[in-house]
Design a protein around this motif. Structure first.
Motif, PDB file in Angstrom:
ATOM      1  N   VAL A  93      24.361  34.468  35.426  1.00  0.00           N
ATOM      2  CA  VAL A  93      23.000  33.387  35.073  1.00  0.00           C
ATOM      3  C   VAL A  93      22.124  34.503  36.375  1.00  0.00           C
ATOM      4  N   SER A  94      21.519  34.919  35.883  1.00  0.00           N
ATOM      5  CA  SER A  94      20.177  35.599  36.517  1.00  0.00           C
ATOM      6  C   SER A  94      19.314  34.630  37.168  1.00  0.00           C
ATOM      7  N   HIS A  95      20.338  33.782  38.164  1.00  0.00           N
ATOM      8  CA  HIS A  95      19.140  33.029  39.241  1.00  0.00           C
ATOM      9  C   HIS A  95      20.726  32.839  40.222  1.00  0.00           C
ATOM     10  N   ALA A  96      19.763  33.510  41.341  1.00  0.00           N
ATOM     11  CA  ALA A  96      21.232  33.540  42.931  1.00  0.00           C
ATOM     12  C   ALA A  96      21.617  31.913  43.383  1.00  0.00           C
ATOM     13  N   HIS A  97      22.851  32.544  43.942  1.00  0.00           N
ATOM     14  CA  HIS A  97      24.079  31.258  43.229  1.00  0.00           C
ATOM     15  C   HIS A  97      25.342  32.003  44.476  1.00  0.00           C
ATOM     16  N   LEU A  98      25.603  31.405  45.300  1.00  0.00           N
ATOM     17  CA  LEU A  98      26.913  31.443  46.278  1.00  0.00           C
ATOM     18  C   LEU A  98      28.020  30.733  45.607  1.00  0.00           C
ATOM     19  N   HIS A  99      29.478  31.745  45.170  1.00  0.00           N
ATOM     20  CA  HIS A  99      30.455  31.085  44.429  1.00  0.00           C
ATOM     21  C   HIS A  99      31.762  30.798  46.118  1.00  0.00           C
ATOM     22  N   VAL A 100      32.352  29.673  45.983  1.00  0.00           N
ATOM     23  CA  VAL A 100      32.675  29.150  46.593  1.00  0.00           C
ATOM     24  C   VAL A 100      33.807  28.419  46.149  1.00  0.00           C
ATOM     25  N   VAL A 101      35.105  29.339  46.640  1.00  0.00           N
ATOM     26  CA  VAL A 101      36.667  29.049  45.753  1.00  0.00           C
ATOM     27  C   VAL A 101      37.703  28.667  46.895  1.00  0.00           C
ATOM     28  N   ALA A 102      38.699  27.755  46.767  1.00  0.00           N
ATOM     29  CA  ALA A 102      39.270  27.781  47.425  1.00  0.00           C
ATOM     30  C   ALA A 102      40.252  28.286  46.953  1.00  0.00           C
ATOM     31  N   ARG A 103      40.939  28.957  47.324  1.00  0.00           N
ATOM     32  CA  ARG A 103      42.482  29.492  47.104  1.00  0.00           C
ATOM     33  C   ARG A 103      43.784  29.276  47.784  1.00  0.00           C
ATOM     34  N   PHE A 104      45.062  29.157  46.917  1.00  0.00           N
ATOM     35  CA  PHE A 104      46.551  28.190  47.156  1.00  0.00           C
ATOM     36  C   PHE A 104      47.313  29.521  47.107  1.00  0.00           C
ATOM     37  N   ASN A 105      48.584  29.278  48.198  1.00  0.00           N
ATOM     38  CA  ASN A 105      49.894  30.378  48.237  1.00  0.00           C
ATOM     39  C   ASN A 105      49.962  30.558  47.038  1.00  0.00           C
ATOM     40  N   ASP A 106      50.259  29.430  45.883  1.00  0.00           N
ATOM     41  CA  ASP A 106      51.361  29.438  44.899  1.00  0.00           C
ATOM     42  C   ASP A 106      50.121  30.191  43.813  1.00  0.00           C
ATOM     43  N   GLU A 107      49.038  30.485  44.294  1.00  0.00           N
ATOM     44  CA  GLU A 107      48.410  31.158  43.062  1.00  0.00           C
ATOM     45  C   GLU A 107      49.313  32.336  42.704  1.00  0.00           C
ATOM     46  N   PRO A 108      49.875  33.279  41.514  1.00  0.00           N
ATOM     47  CA  PRO A 108      49.405  34.428  41.118  1.00  0.00           C
ATOM     48  C   PRO A 108      48.924  35.282  41.912  1.00  0.00           C
ATOM     49  N   LEU A 109      47.637  35.045  42.498  1.00  0.00           N
ATOM     50  CA  LEU A 109      46.665  36.572  42.575  1.00  0.00           C
ATOM     51  C   LEU A 109      46.781  36.319  44.237  1.00  0.00           C
ATOM     52  N   ALA A 110      47.459  35.077  44.655  1.00  0.00           N
ATOM     53  CA  ALA A 110      47.420  34.718  46.128  1.00  0.00           C
ATOM     54  C   ALA A 110      47.309  36.091  47.135  1.00  0.00           C
ATOM     55  N   GLY A 111      46.825  35.996  48.055  1.00  0.00           N
ATOM     56  CA  GLY A 111      46.984  37.560  49.284  1.00  0.00           C
ATOM     57  C   GLY A 111      45.872  38.253  48.090  1.00  0.00           C
ATOM     58  N   LYS A 112      44.989  38.486  47.740  1.00  0.00           N
ATOM     59  CA  LYS A 112      44.253  39.060  46.627  1.00  0.00           C
ATOM     60  C   LYS A 112      42.702  39.143  47.099  1.00  0.00           C
ATOM     61  N   GLY A 113      41.992  39.258  47.416  1.00  0.00           N
ATOM     62  CA  GLY A 113      41.401  38.907  47.813  1.00  0.00           C
ATOM     63  C   GLY A 113      39.880  39.896  47.464  1.00  0.00           C
ATOM     64  N   ILE A 114      38.569  39.684  47.534  1.00  0.00           N
ATOM     65  CA  ILE A 114      37.711  40.063  46.607  1.00  0.00           C
ATOM     66  C   ILE A 114      37.553  41.660  46.664  1.00  0.00           C
ATOM     67  N   CYS A 115      38.973  42.607  47.429  1.00  0.00           N
ATOM     68  CA  CYS A 115      37.657  43.946  47.345  1.00  0.00           C
ATOM     69  C   CYS A 115      39.122  44.657  46.970  1.00  0.00           C
ATOM     70  N   TYR A 116      40.347  43.676  46.018  1.00  0.00           N
ATOM     71  CA  TYR A 116      41.226  43.673  45.409  1.00  0.00           C
ATOM     72  C   TYR A 116      40.733  44.520  44.336  1.00  0.00           C
ATOM     73  N   PHE A 117      40.185  44.214  43.585  1.00  0.00           N
ATOM     74  CA  PHE A 117      39.643  44.297  41.752  1.00  0.00           C
ATOM     75  C   PHE A 117      39.052  45.750  42.406  1.00  0.00           C
ATOM     76  N   PHE A 118      37.985  45.703  43.136  1.00  0.00           N
ATOM     77  CA  PHE A 118      37.878  47.648  43.558  1.00  0.00           C
ATOM     78  C   PHE A 118      38.530  48.513  43.881  1.00  0.00           C
ATOM     79  N   LYS A 119      39.812  48.283  44.284  1.00  0.00           N
ATOM     80  CA  LYS A 119      39.905  49.471  45.146  1.00  0.00           C
ATOM     81  C   LYS A 119      41.306  49.301  44.134  1.00  0.00           C
TER      82      LYS A 119
END
Length: 132
Positions: A93-119
């Motif tokens: 959506v071409s309208h400025a917006h900041l995402h704030v996402v709660a993360r949990f230890n029991d998620e399959p991707l726990a420990g993977k931050g924003i840069c994980y996907f880019f690396k």
């Protein structure tokens, strides 16, 4: 008038507004996977955070702290906070917006931050593979 789902005057916003002032608002996530997330959105239609004014930045800061309070009610183990700026970076959506996402230890991707996907190797630019 631009038809934008995040411009409140268009009455197209999906999700409940949790707080607002003259410059920004917080809306709950409607994503079925990211159930414990919010977005902080400028009321003025600007496409990227690079276009925001001082009052909008102050409101973003205020609502970032408020978002932590709201999401802390579900006892997260961490948070991801981020902007997607322009289509190449995932902005849908071409309208400025900041995402704030709660993360949990029991998620399959726990420990993977924003840069994980880019690396990931498959994300390496072709010019970088050839040593350019």
């Amino acid at each position: 008038m631009i038809h934008c789902n995040f411009c409140l005057e268009n009455n197209a916003l999906r999700g409940k507004i949790l707080a607002q002032d003259d410059f920004c608002y917080i809306v709950e996530s409607i994503d079925p996977i990211l159930q414990h997330a919010v977005m902080i959105i400028t009321k003025r239609h600007v496409e990227t955070p690079f276009e925001m004014n001082e009052q909008e930045w102050a409101s973003i800061k205020k609502y970032l702290l408020e978002s932590e309070k709201i999401l802390s009610g579900v006892n997260p183990d961490g948070f991801i906070i981020g902007w997607n700026v322009k289509e190449t970076a995932g902005q849908r959506v071409s309208h400025a917006h900041l995402h704030v996402v709660a993360r949990f230890n029991d998620e399959p991707l726990a420990g993977k931050g924003i840069c994980y996907f880019f690396k990931q190797e498959e994300n390496r630019r072709q010019s970088q593979k050839n040593g350019e």
